[in-house]
Structure formats: structure tokens, C-alpha cells
Design a protein around this motif. Structure first.
Motif, PDB file in Angstrom:
ATOM      1  N   ILE A  34      -1.998   9.606 -42.285  1.00 10.60           N
ATOM      2  CA  ILE A  34      -1.619  10.230 -41.012  1.00 10.60           C
ATOM      3  C   ILE A  34      -2.732  10.058 -39.988  1.00 10.60           C
ATOM      4  N   LEU A  35      -3.974  10.256 -40.422  1.00  9.72           N
ATOM      5  CA  LEU A  35      -5.109  10.074 -39.513  1.00  9.72           C
ATOM      6  C   LEU A  35      -5.225   8.620 -39.067  1.00  9.72           C
ATOM      7  N   LEU A  36      -4.902   7.691 -39.976  1.00 13.26           N
ATOM      8  CA  LEU A  36      -4.951   6.264 -39.630  1.00 13.26           C
ATOM      9  C   LEU A  36      -3.993   5.934 -38.500  1.00 13.26           C
ATOM     10  N   VAL A  37      -2.788   6.477 -38.562  1.00 11.15           N
ATOM     11  CA  VAL A  37      -1.779   6.196 -37.535  1.00 11.15           C
ATOM     12  C   VAL A  37      -2.275   6.659 -36.169  1.00 11.15           C
ATOM     13  N   GLY A  38      -2.743   7.906 -36.100  1.00 12.67           N
ATOM     14  CA  GLY A  38      -3.251   8.419 -34.833  1.00 12.67           C
ATOM     15  C   GLY A  38      -4.490   7.686 -34.367  1.00 12.67           C
ATOM     16  N   GLY A  39      -5.379   7.384 -35.311  1.00 11.82           N
ATOM     17  CA  GLY A  39      -6.621   6.701 -34.961  1.00 11.82           C
ATOM     18  C   GLY A  39      -6.396   5.301 -34.433  1.00 11.82           C
ATOM     19  N   MET A  40      -5.480   4.561 -35.059  1.00 10.72           N
ATOM     20  CA  MET A  40      -5.183   3.204 -34.605  1.00 10.72           C
ATOM     21  C   MET A  40      -4.632   3.196 -33.185  1.00 10.72           C
ATOM     22  N   GLY A  41      -3.739   4.150 -32.888  1.00 17.37           N
ATOM     23  CA  GLY A  41      -3.153   4.212 -31.549  1.00 17.37           C
ATOM     24  C   GLY A  41      -4.190   4.496 -30.478  1.00 17.37           C
ATOM     25  N   LEU A  42      -5.040   5.493 -30.715  1.00 16.80           N
ATOM     26  CA  LEU A  42      -6.082   5.845 -29.746  1.00 16.80           C
ATOM     27  C   LEU A  42      -7.103   4.729 -29.601  1.00 16.80           C
ATOM     28  N   PHE A  43      -7.481   4.114 -30.723  1.00 17.42           N
ATOM     29  CA  PHE A  43      -8.482   3.043 -30.694  1.00 17.42           C
ATOM     30  C   PHE A  43      -7.985   1.853 -29.874  1.00 17.42           C
ATOM     31  N   THR A  44      -6.748   1.425 -30.112  1.00 18.23           N
ATOM     32  CA  THR A  44      -6.195   0.271 -29.393  1.00 18.23           C
ATOM     33  C   THR A  44      -6.133   0.536 -27.895  1.00 18.23           C
ATOM     34  N   LEU A  45      -5.690   1.736 -27.522  1.00 19.96           N
ATOM     35  CA  LEU A  45      -5.638   2.106 -26.108  1.00 19.96           C
ATOM     36  C   LEU A  45      -7.039   2.139 -25.500  1.00 19.96           C
ATOM     37  N   LEU A 282     -13.523   4.967 -23.363  1.00 21.18           N
ATOM     38  CA  LEU A 282     -14.557   5.224 -24.378  1.00 21.18           C
ATOM     39  C   LEU A 282     -14.249   6.496 -25.163  1.00 21.18           C
ATOM     40  N   LEU A 283     -13.721   7.501 -24.469  1.00 24.05           N
ATOM     41  CA  LEU A 283     -13.346   8.739 -25.156  1.00 24.05           C
ATOM     42  C   LEU A 283     -12.212   8.476 -26.149  1.00 24.05           C
ATOM     43  N   TYR A 284     -11.195   7.709 -25.715  1.00 24.74           N
ATOM     44  CA  TYR A 284     -10.099   7.363 -26.634  1.00 24.74           C
ATOM     45  C   TYR A 284     -10.617   6.542 -27.824  1.00 24.74           C
ATOM     46  N   THR A 285     -11.500   5.586 -27.539  1.00 25.73           N
ATOM     47  CA  THR A 285     -12.075   4.764 -28.609  1.00 25.73           C
ATOM     48  C   THR A 285     -12.833   5.638 -29.598  1.00 25.73           C
ATOM     49  N   TYR A 286     -13.604   6.571 -29.073  1.00 28.02           N
ATOM     50  CA  TYR A 286     -14.399   7.472 -29.913  1.00 28.02           C
ATOM     51  C   TYR A 286     -13.501   8.301 -30.831  1.00 28.02           C
ATOM     52  N   LEU A 287     -12.512   8.960 -30.249  1.00 29.23           N
ATOM     53  CA  LEU A 287     -11.624   9.804 -31.048  1.00 29.23           C
ATOM     54  C   LEU A 287     -10.819   8.975 -32.052  1.00 29.23           C
ATOM     55  N   PRO A 336      -8.304  -2.253 -37.548  1.00 33.18           N
ATOM     56  CA  PRO A 336      -8.238  -1.998 -36.103  1.00 33.18           C
ATOM     57  C   PRO A 336      -8.611  -3.189 -35.231  1.00 33.18           C
ATOM     58  N   ALA A 337      -9.564  -4.022 -35.683  1.00 29.01           N
ATOM     59  CA  ALA A 337     -10.011  -5.134 -34.846  1.00 29.01           C
ATOM     60  C   ALA A 337      -9.047  -6.324 -34.880  1.00 29.01           C
ATOM     61  N   VAL A 338      -8.155  -6.367 -35.887  1.00 25.38           N
ATOM     62  CA  VAL A 338      -7.213  -7.485 -35.992  1.00 25.38           C
ATOM     63  C   VAL A 338      -6.266  -7.503 -34.795  1.00 25.38           C
ATOM     64  N   SER A 339      -5.780  -6.332 -34.410  1.00 22.51           N
ATOM     65  CA  SER A 339      -4.857  -6.275 -33.263  1.00 22.51           C
ATOM     66  C   SER A 339      -5.557  -6.713 -31.976  1.00 22.51           C
ATOM     67  N   VAL A 340      -6.854  -6.414 -31.872  1.00 24.18           N
ATOM     68  CA  VAL A 340      -7.629  -6.834 -30.700  1.00 24.18           C
ATOM     69  C   VAL A 340      -7.713  -8.356 -30.648  1.00 24.18           C
ATOM     70  N   LEU A 341      -8.019  -8.979 -31.790  1.00 22.89           N
ATOM     71  CA  LEU A 341      -8.152 -10.442 -31.851  1.00 22.89           C
ATOM     72  C   LEU A 341      -6.825 -11.129 -31.561  1.00 22.89           C
ATOM     73  N   THR A 342      -5.758 -10.708 -32.247  1.00 21.12           N
ATOM     74  CA  THR A 342      -4.475 -11.401 -32.092  1.00 21.12           C
ATOM     75  C   THR A 342      -3.944 -11.286 -30.661  1.00 21.12           C
ATOM     76  N   LYS A 343      -4.149 -10.128 -30.047  1.00 23.35           N
ATOM     77  CA  LYS A 343      -3.709  -9.948 -28.657  1.00 23.35           C
ATOM     78  C   LYS A 343      -4.501 -10.853 -27.721  1.00 23.35           C
ATOM     79  N   GLN A 344      -5.815 -10.921 -27.939  1.00 27.68           N
ATOM     80  CA  GLN A 344      -6.655 -11.742 -27.067  1.00 27.68           C
ATOM     81  C   GLN A 344      -6.341 -13.225 -27.240  1.00 27.68           C
TER      82      GLN A 344
END
Length: 492
Positions: A34-45, A282-287, A336-344
Motif C-alpha cells: 500500500i505504501l509503495l502505491v502511494g509512494g510511486m505516485g508522489l515520487f513520479t509527480l 521536491l516535497l512530493y519527491t520527499y514524501l 521508481p526510476a524505471v518510469s522516469v527513464l522510459t518516459k524520457q
């Protein structure tokens, strides 16, 4: 949700079939999911709002400086400071008792700093990535043959864990910013490759450290799994663990934020509205990272360790290989970093390399790598028998595919081996290895290195198939045009 659900479903099915988990460990795992789901969403944003514009802005501005000393100092500091606080590296360093964790972290950080400087200078002067990769990997394997055998897997693992969720978004956007100051045809392909070179630096430095320290008594130990009997205890355990990750992620982000503030104070590159957006990002990334890391460390690590040990103790211990492959196929989607790479990649290639194709190639690569890692756990196969041919094939493919595929492929290796690998796959291998009575330093460690290696092959194979497809299409078009011309001449 879509990236986390498959691995959650696999672990749940295993827990009620061939690898039963005690209720406390299963509850921890489900809370962690559950924490992973929320964390991934906030991190990507947060990454989209802050890390990417920060990296591009710094890259564009610093690369315009006529004197090399300023870029060299800035890039070295960025590499060292972000790596020293990388959560993946903290996890690995605590599992290598042969060398003081601080010494190991500093060694790895210096390796990243030095190679980040080299990688950015490569983009600035347009040096072909293939040439550097051939020379550096030759040096890596020469040093590997000189280093103590039980320290080699850890050395290669250190190259994978350093390029984690903090460093990847910033370094990748930094490369895009530097490349954007060039106007030649190779600038887009040269924007990739920073992650790959930053992964080689730690391998070389840790191998040198192993040669100097000669850690012949290197050993590893399993993590202590907490005893949880109620859901209230599980929730309390997560709450008690949160301060640790609040502090870890703060220490990881503060160096980047601090250097950015200094950069902004000197250059005034960003407007006020942009700064407000970056601050919110940065706040979203942190949380997001706090939720994510707490979920994987507290919830996923015990489950991975127990599942690996339970399957290994079963009469059908060979099931480690197919189960490991299945987990590997889906677990990379939750990095988390995979979505960043594939999008870029999709943006830089103008859609010619889609996120879906990239994701499939990486999943196949990690699937194969975890399967091979489980073969090593079962047989004690020396890691050289897999790494040497694997990297030989990867480097050979660089001569057959476009440069952009080479940069993307070697970057993807570092991105694939993130916190999910360090906190689930590595404990999975350690639990199995301990149950089988193997040497964890030589047999369990190395799984991160395997995960970092196989995407180099699968993504370049994808590039090669694309090249062949385009050649065949052009040949068919040319043949059709020739038939049309012959028909016109016939009627004339």
C-alpha cells in the motif's frame, strides 16, 4: 497501482501455496505494498515538477561556461553528495561486514563523482560512448581478475545500487541539459550514457578497495525478521520505522537542494513561479520516497528472505529458477526510476521508442537475470561465467545498433537495479542461499549485477530488430517502386 499489483499478487499466491509466510510477515508485506502505491505516485509527480527541470537547468547553464574548472567541480560534488546519501547504497553497505560501511560508501561516491565528470565531458566534446565503454569494461575485468574472488560480486553490485531513485532523475536530466547546448545530429543520442558511466566508476573503485583491503574473511548475515502477531503491531512497526526513512531521504535530497539553491543564487536561472513549482515537487519527491522506502524495507525485505528460504528448503528447490524469473519480470515495473527513464526515452526519441517497448525489454532482461542468479545460488557457479559473456555480447552489439540504443541500454542497466532489487531480490537470494548452506558473499551477492547486465542485451536486441525491420521495409519499398517504373516503361 498497475506496476505494484502483479508482484503483490505473486507473493500472496506463493504465501498460500509453496512458500507459506507467517501472518505477521504477510501483513507487513501487504502494508508495504500500500505504501509503495502511494509512494510511486508522489515520487513520479515530484520528479516531473522538480528533479527534471533542476537537472536540465543546471546542465544548460554550467555547460555554457568557457572554463572547464567550474563544470568539473560542480559535477564532481553533485556525484559525490547525491551518491553518499543514496538509500540503495546504504542498504548494501550494511550487508558487507568485511569493510567499514563509511569507507565503502565514500569509495563508491568518489567513483560516481569522478565518472560523472568524465560522462559530462564526453557529452560536451562528443566522444563516442562505445569507445569509452570498451576501454572501461576492459579495465573492470582486468581488475576483477586481480581482486579477491569473494569480493567481486559485491563490487559489481555496488555499480547497480548507486544509480537509484535520487541520482537517476537528476543525472538523466543533467545529460539532457548539457546535450541541448549542442546542435549537431548526435546530441540527442549523447544525452544518454551518464548513468552507464556512473555505474562503472563504483565497480572500479570498489575492486581497487578489495585489492587493497584483501577481505579474505568477508561474510554476510541475514536480516532479523520482526515478530508480528497483530495488524496493530504491524502498523506500529511501520510508524516506528518512519523517522528512519524521513531522516534518510532528507539527507539524500538536502545536498541536491542545497547545491541547487547556490546555483540559483549565482545564476538567477529560474523565475519565481518555477521555483515555487520546484519546491512543491521536491516535497512530493520527499514524501513519495519516504513512503516507498519504508514500504520496501519494512514490508518487502522480510517477505523476500522467507520466501527464498522456504522454496530452497523444499524438495523442489529447482522452483527457485522459474519463480525467480516470474518475480524478476514484474518487479522491475515497480522500480521508481524505471518510469522516469522510459518516459524520457519516449520524449527524446519522439515516440519511436515507446515506454511499452522499453518496459517489455527491461522486464525480459531482468526475468533472465534473476533466473541466472538463482542458478548461481543452486550450483555455486562463478559469476565470471555469466558476466564475461554477458558484457562481451553487450559490447559487441554496440557495433550493430544506432548510438541512441547503446546509451539507452547501458543506462537502463543501472536504472533496473534499484531499491526493489536491493530490498526484495537480494534478500530472496540470501534466504535461499542460507537455506542451501551456500556462501552468501559469492553466491547470493551478484544478483544486482546480473539485473544491471541483462537489459543491456535485450534493449540493444530491440534496437537491432528495429534496424533490420527498417532495412527490410526500405528494400520492399524500393522493390515496389522498381516494379511501378517497369510497368510505366512497358506501357510507354
Amino acid at each position: 497501482m498497475a506496476s505494484v499489483l502483479p508482484i503483490t499478487a505473486i507473493v500472496f499466491l506463493l504465501s498460500i501455496t509453496i512458500a507459506p509466510l507467517d501472518p505477521g510477515t504477510l501483513v507487513l508485506f501487504l502494508f508495504g505494498a500500500i505504501l509503495l502505491v502511494g509512494g510511486m505516485g508522489l515520487f513520479t509527480l515530484g520528479v516531473d515538477m522538480s528533479m527534471i527541470p533542476m537537472g536540465e537547468g543546471v546542465g544548460v547553464t554550467i555547460s555554457k561556461n568557457k572554463h572547464l574548472i567550474v563544470p568539473i567541480v560542480v559535477y564532481f560534488l553533485l556525484g559525490v553528495l547525491t551518491t553518499m546519501a543514496e538509500p540503495d547504497l546504504q542498504v548494501l553497505s550494511k550487508q558487507v561486514p568485511a569493510i567499514n560501511s563509511t569507507v565503502l560508501i565514500v569509495t563508491v561516491a568518489v567513483g560516481v563523482g569522478l565518472f560523472l565528470v568524465g560522462a559530462t565531458l564526453r557529452i560536451r566534446f562528443g566522444v563516442p560512448l562505445r569507445r569509452l565503454l570498451l576501454v572501461l569494461y576492459f579495465a573492470v575485468f582486468v581488475l576483477a581478475f586481480l581482486a579477491p574472488g569473494n569480493f567481486i560480486p559485491v563490487s559489481f553490485d555496488s555499480g547497480g545500487v548507486t544509480t537509484g531513485p535520487i541520482t537517476v532523475p537528476f543525472i538523466m536530466s543533467l545529460g539532457l541539459g548539457i546535450a541541448s547546448t549542442r546542435s549537431d545530429k548526435n546530441s540527442s543520442s549523447d544525452s544518454f550514457g551518464l548513468i552507464s558511466l556512473c555505474s562503472i566508476g563504483p565497480i572500479l573503485c570498489v575492486l581497487l578497495l578489495g585489492i587493497i583491503y584483501k577481505p579474505t574473511e568477508a561474510a554476510s548475515h541475514l536480516s532479523v525478521i520482526p515478530t508480528i502477531s497483530t495488524t496493530a503491531q504491524a502498523a506500529r512497526y511501520f510508524v516506528e520505522s518512519f523517522p528512519t526513512y524521513l531522516n534518510e531521504v532528507a539527507m539524500a535530497l538536502l545536498p541536491v537542494a542545497g547545491l541547487f539553491l547556490i546555483f540559483q543564487a549565482i545564476t538567477r536561472h529560474f523565475r519565481r513561479s518555477q521555483l515555487m513549482r520546484i519546491a512543491a515537487g521536491l516535497l512530493y519527491t520527499y514524501l513519495g520516497l519516504v513512503f516507498f522506502l519504508c514500504g520496501v524495507n519494512v514490508g518487502f525485505m522480510p517477505a523476500g528472505q522467507l520466501i527464498g528460504a522456504t522454496i530452497a528448503m523444499d524438495a523442489r528447490k529447482w522452483l527457485l529458477v522459474p519463480i525467480g524469473m516470474l518475480i524478476g519480470y514484474y518487479i522491475v515495473k515497480a522500480e521508481p526510476a524505471v518510469s522516469v527513464l522510459t518516459k524520457q526515452v519516449e520524449e527524446v526519441s519522439n515516440g519511436s521508442i515507446s515506454q511499452r517497448a522499453m518496459g517489455l525489454a527491461m522486464s525480459i532482461g531482468v526475468c533472465v537475470s534473476v533466473g541466472l542468479a538463482m542458478v548461481r545460488v543452486l550450483t555455486g557457479l562463478n559469476i565470471f561465467w555469466l558476466l564475461v559473456p554477458g558484457y562481451a555480447i553487450s559490447l559487441g552489439l554496440t557495433f550493430l545498433v544506432p548510438d541512441i540504443f547503446t546509451g539507452i541500454a547501458f543506462d537502463s542497466g543501472g536504472v533496473a537495479s534499484g531499491p526493489m532489487t536491493a530490498t526484495f531480490l537480494l534478500p530472496f537470494a540470501q534466504g535461499a542461499c542460507h537455506a542451501l548452506g551456500g556462501n552468501m558473499m559469492t553466491d547470493a551477492f551478484g544478483i544486482v549485477a546480473m539485473v544491471a547486465m541483462t537489459p543491456l542485451v535485450t534493449i540493444q536486441v530491440m534496437g537491432l530488430s528495429s534496424v533490420i525491420h527498417h532495412k527490410l521495409a526500405r528494400r520492399r519499398l524500393r522493390s515496389r517502386m522498381e516494379r511501378v517504373e517497369d510497368t510505366v516503361l512497358y506501357f510507354d
